[in-house]
Design an enzyme around this catalytic site. Structure first.
Site, PDB file in Angstrom:
ATOM      1  N   THR A  81       0.829  -1.211   0.000  1.00  0.00           N
ATOM      2  CA  THR A  81       0.000   0.000   0.000  1.00  0.00           C
ATOM      3  C   THR A  81       0.866   1.265   0.000  1.00  0.00           C
ATOM      4  O   THR A  81       0.717   2.141  -0.858  1.00  0.00           O
ATOM      5  CB  THR A  81      -0.917  -0.007   1.245  1.00  0.00           C
TER       6      THR A  81
ATOM      7  N   LYS B  27       7.903  -9.745  -1.261  1.00  0.00           N
ATOM      8  CA  LYS B  27       7.904 -11.126  -0.787  1.00  0.00           C
ATOM      9  C   LYS B  27       7.739 -12.069  -1.978  1.00  0.00           C
ATOM     10  O   LYS B  27       8.342 -13.118  -2.046  1.00  0.00           O
ATOM     11  CB  LYS B  27       6.730 -11.297   0.202  1.00  0.00           C
TER      12      LYS B  27
ATOM     13  N   LYS C 105       2.375   4.686  18.868  1.00  0.00           N
ATOM     14  CA  LYS C 105       2.508   6.045  18.321  1.00  0.00           C
ATOM     15  C   LYS C 105       2.676   7.062  19.452  1.00  0.00           C
ATOM     16  O   LYS C 105       3.457   8.011  19.334  1.00  0.00           O
ATOM     17  CB  LYS C 105       1.287   6.383  17.469  1.00  0.00           C
TER      18      LYS C 105
HETATM   19  N1  LIG Z   1      -1.068   1.288   5.014  1.00  0.00           N
HETATM   20  C1  LIG Z   1      -1.057   2.464   5.623  1.00  0.00           C
HETATM   21  O1  LIG Z   1      -1.940   3.307   5.428  1.00  0.00           O
HETATM   22  C2  LIG Z   1       0.081   2.807   6.549  1.00  0.00           C
HETATM   23  C3  LIG Z   1       0.072   4.060   7.204  1.00  0.00           C
HETATM   24  C4  LIG Z   1       1.158   4.414   8.024  1.00  0.00           C
HETATM   25  C5  LIG Z   1       2.191   3.517   8.192  1.00  0.00           C
HETATM   26  N2  LIG Z   1       2.151   2.284   7.577  1.00  0.00           N
HETATM   27  C6  LIG Z   1       3.275   1.375   7.789  1.00  0.00           C
HETATM   28  O2  LIG Z   1       3.947   1.174   6.546  1.00  0.00           O
HETATM   29  C7  LIG Z   1       4.465  -0.151   6.478  1.00  0.00           C
HETATM   30  C8  LIG Z   1       3.929  -0.857   5.231  1.00  0.00           C
HETATM   31  O3  LIG Z   1       2.517  -0.929   5.299  1.00  0.00           O
HETATM   32  P1  LIG Z   1       1.651  -1.359   4.024  1.00  0.00           P
HETATM   33  O4  LIG Z   1       0.246  -1.110   4.394  1.00  0.00           O
HETATM   34  O5  LIG Z   1       2.203  -0.734   2.789  1.00  0.00           O
HETATM   35  O6  LIG Z   1       1.926  -2.931   4.004  1.00  0.00           O
HETATM   36  P2  LIG Z   1       1.565  -3.971   2.840  1.00  0.00           P
HETATM   37  O7  LIG Z   1       0.567  -3.396   1.918  1.00  0.00           O
HETATM   38  O8  LIG Z   1       1.301  -5.265   3.496  1.00  0.00           O
HETATM   39  O9  LIG Z   1       2.946  -4.087   2.012  1.00  0.00           O
HETATM   40  C9  LIG Z   1       4.100  -4.724   2.509  1.00  0.00           C
HETATM   41  C10 LIG Z   1       5.097  -4.863   1.368  1.00  0.00           C
HETATM   42  O10 LIG Z   1       6.299  -5.413   1.893  1.00  0.00           O
HETATM   43  C11 LIG Z   1       6.600  -6.652   1.239  1.00  0.00           C
HETATM   44  N3  LIG Z   1       7.083  -7.532   2.298  1.00  0.00           N
HETATM   45  C12 LIG Z   1       6.518  -7.776   3.493  1.00  0.00           C
HETATM   46  N4  LIG Z   1       7.271  -8.633   4.210  1.00  0.00           N
HETATM   47  C13 LIG Z   1       8.339  -8.926   3.438  1.00  0.00           C
HETATM   48  C14 LIG Z   1       9.457  -9.752   3.608  1.00  0.00           C
HETATM   49  N5  LIG Z   1       9.627 -10.453   4.721  1.00  0.00           N
HETATM   50  N6  LIG Z   1      10.358  -9.824   2.604  1.00  0.00           N
HETATM   51  C15 LIG Z   1      10.190  -9.121   1.475  1.00  0.00           C
HETATM   52  N7  LIG Z   1       9.141  -8.303   1.249  1.00  0.00           N
HETATM   53  C16 LIG Z   1       8.227  -8.220   2.224  1.00  0.00           C
HETATM   54  C17 LIG Z   1       5.307  -7.138   0.623  1.00  0.00           C
HETATM   55  O11 LIG Z   1       5.596  -7.931  -0.512  1.00  0.00           O
HETATM   56  P3  LIG Z   1       4.434  -8.508  -1.486  1.00  0.00           P
HETATM   57  O12 LIG Z   1       3.926  -7.299  -2.241  1.00  0.00           O
HETATM   58  O13 LIG Z   1       5.109  -9.482  -2.364  1.00  0.00           O
HETATM   59  O14 LIG Z   1       3.405  -9.103  -0.571  1.00  0.00           O
HETATM   60  C18 LIG Z   1       4.632  -5.817   0.263  1.00  0.00           C
HETATM   61  O15 LIG Z   1       5.105  -5.358  -0.980  1.00  0.00           O
HETATM   62  C19 LIG Z   1       4.064  -0.814   7.812  1.00  0.00           C
HETATM   63  O16 LIG Z   1       5.103  -0.664   8.730  1.00  0.00           O
HETATM   64  C20 LIG Z   1       2.862  -0.003   8.257  1.00  0.00           C
HETATM   65  O17 LIG Z   1       2.675  -0.022   9.653  1.00  0.00           O
HETATM   66  C21 LIG Z   1       1.136   1.925   6.766  1.00  0.00           C
END
Ligand SMILES: NC(=O)c1ccc[n+]([C@@H]2O[C@H](COP(=O)([O-])OP(=O)(O)OC[C@H]3O[C@@H](n4cnc5c(N)ncnc54)[C@H](OP(=O)(O)O)[C@@H]3O)[C@@H](O)[C@H]2O)c1
Length: 433
Positions: free
Chosen positions: A15, A47, A207
């Site tokens: 995301t 991943k 947070k």
């Molecule tokens: N989403 C939000 O609105 C938001 C807001 C503030 C902060 N955050 C923070 O931002 C971070 C990411 O959130 P997100 O929502 O973007 O997560 P997400 O959509 O689940 O994306 C995670 C990404 O990291 C990759 N990944 C995860 N574990 C991995 C591993 N062990 N090895 C290699 N690649 C890996 C995944 O690969 P694949 O694509 O192949 O699955 C995916 O591309 C988190 O720390 C979250 O707390 C998110």
């Protein structure tokens, strides 16, 4: 303008990672105007490379091996948007050892290991920025550490978890139950399949630990935050809140009085006119109180792909400006103070208390006597028959300020009183006195 590009590596393309790629693609002109260099995403760690992604990302080189980013000498900055704690910590440490600047959106990582990682970044003369880790699109970290750096901050109060704010908004407005609204939040993508971190207040507590450490220049760990989530909030509680002129929110409060700190996250009643009572749905807001500035408030989207990515890419701009001036790695300051936390005797609050009592002569007097014995007085009080219960009635009251320790003793005594069937619920009240 310097012709050289800056190569960055993305750890994660979900995301937030996709949002980062989008901001870099669509805002390239204004970004390079500010920093004199074009930003190029050299590679992104995922991943599963075979996963179907948006077609415009097809030019991006993907890898499943973190070494392709960490060990690539042409990559000068690493953007960590993969989430997780231990595996991610090792990657961030390795990136810093390779003298790469790091930007992260990861509050779990920063709440657990922030101080060690920041110290390490400082030793390596690298930047480690984490604006997106708290309140997504609201630039609250830079506001506290730069915009308000001349002031002495005394209190931060915030709605820093969009999922629970969405749920409480829907429960309050439509008289719906926790389970019903949780299901809807999951269907809309506001809540995770495992909602524990959000609904139990852990995400907000992390947070608040990050914000209070910065605001008070004192180390605050997640264990130092008193946490209560929203699972037990009922439609009956919310209906009484409305009747008494309050709105319930999951509020994080960090307060410092005479050198002593209190940090807590819990469902809290706010008078309807309170600015945070009017922050609805998935939005976040943070009120900051400083001795000199008084009260300032920051409002905006707490999550989401593009709002969060804006904070991440703004951090990258800050890294690049520091590179131009050759001042990377100097933003970290060791805490000025050791943390001393208030005891429950020292924390004062108003409370909302809802009791089920036996509907007979003498009950009201027995209850009010017990309050008097504990030296706790009321600001508001309602007594009503309890629906479908001929024997029981409901007493709902809001106390004047008292210490948390006294209120806890009072709650135990109320549960033991023969006139009382049970204490049905109790919550803190903020902003009333
Ligand atoms: N989403 C939000 O609105 C938001 C807001 C503030 C902060 N955050 C923070 O931002 C971070 C990411 O959130 P997100 O929502 O973007 O997560 P997400 O959509 O689940 O994306 C995670 C990404 O990291 C990759 N990944 C995860 N574990 C991995 C591993 N062990 N090895 C290699 N690649 C890996 C995944 O690969 P694949 O694509 O192949 O699955 C995916 O591309 C988190 O720390 C979250 O707390 C998110």
């Amino acid at each position: 303008m310097e012709e050289r590009e800056i190569q960055v590596g993305l750890l994660g393309l979900g995301t937030v990672g996709t949002g980062v790629a989008s901001i870099i693609k669509h805002h390239q002109e204004t970004l390079s105007h500010q920093i004199g260099r074009k930003i190029v995403i050299k590679r992104a760690l995922v991943k599963d490379k075979k996963k179907v992604r948006e077609s415009w990302l097809s030019n991006l080189e993907l890898t499943e091996n973190a070494n392709d980013i960490i060990e690539d000498p042409s990559i000068e900055a690493v953007i960590e948007v993969m989430g997780g704690i231990e595996e991610t910590r090792l990657l961030v440490e390795r990136a810093l050892k390779e003298k790469k600047h790091v930007i992260t959106a990861n509050k779990d990582l920063m709440a657990e290991h922030g101080s060690t990682l920041l110290q390490m970044a400082n030793e390596q003369k690298c930047d480690l920025f984490y604006e997106a880790s708290v309140a997504g699109g609201i630039p609250i970290i830079r506001t506290i550490s730069e915009g308000l750096s001349a002031d002495k901050l005394t209190k931060i109060m915030g709605i820093v978890n969009g999922t629970t704010n969405y749920m409480l908004t829907k429960m309050s407005a439509n008289n719906r139950t926790f389970d019903d609204v949780l299901l809807e939040a999951q269907e809309l993508g506001y809540a995770e399949a495992d909602p524990t971190a959000d609904v139990d207040g852990i995400d907000a507590a992390r947070k608040m630990a990050i914000l209070s450490s910065l605001a008070f220049s004192s180390p605050v760990q997640i264990e130092d935050v008193s946490v209560k989530g929203i699972r037990q909030v009922s439609d009956v509680d919310l209906a009484f809140c409305q009747q008494l002129g309050y709105t319930m929110k999951l509020i994080g409060v960090a307060q410092k009085d005479e050198g002593q700190i209190e940090v807590r996250v819990e469902p809290t009643l706010l008078p309807n006119a309170h600015p945070l009572a009017n922050v609805h749905n998935e939005f976040n807001a943070v009120l900051v109180h400083g001795e000199a500035v008084g009260e300032t408030m920051f409002y905006g989207p707490g999550a989401g792909s593009l709002p969060t990515a804006t904070a991440v890419v703004s951090d990258l701009v800050a890294v690049m400006k520091n590179m131009q001036r050759r001042v990377n790695g100097y933003s970290y300051q060791t805490p000025l103070f050791q943390s001393t936390f208030k005891t429950e005797d020292e924390i004062q609050s108003q409370y909302f208390i809802r009791l089920h009592v036996y509907d007979r002569a003498g009950t009201f007097a027995a209850v009010t006597n017990l309050f008097a014995q504990h030296d706790v007085s009321f600001e508001k009080l309602l007594q009503l028959p309890l629906e479908n219960q001929t024997e029981l009635a409901e007493i709902v009251l809001v106390t004047h300020s008292s210490s948390v320790a006294i209120i806890k003793k009072l709650l135990i005594a109320l549960n033991q009183l023969s006139a009382v069937d049970k204490v049905a619920s109790y919550y803190r009240v903020e902003g009333g006195e």
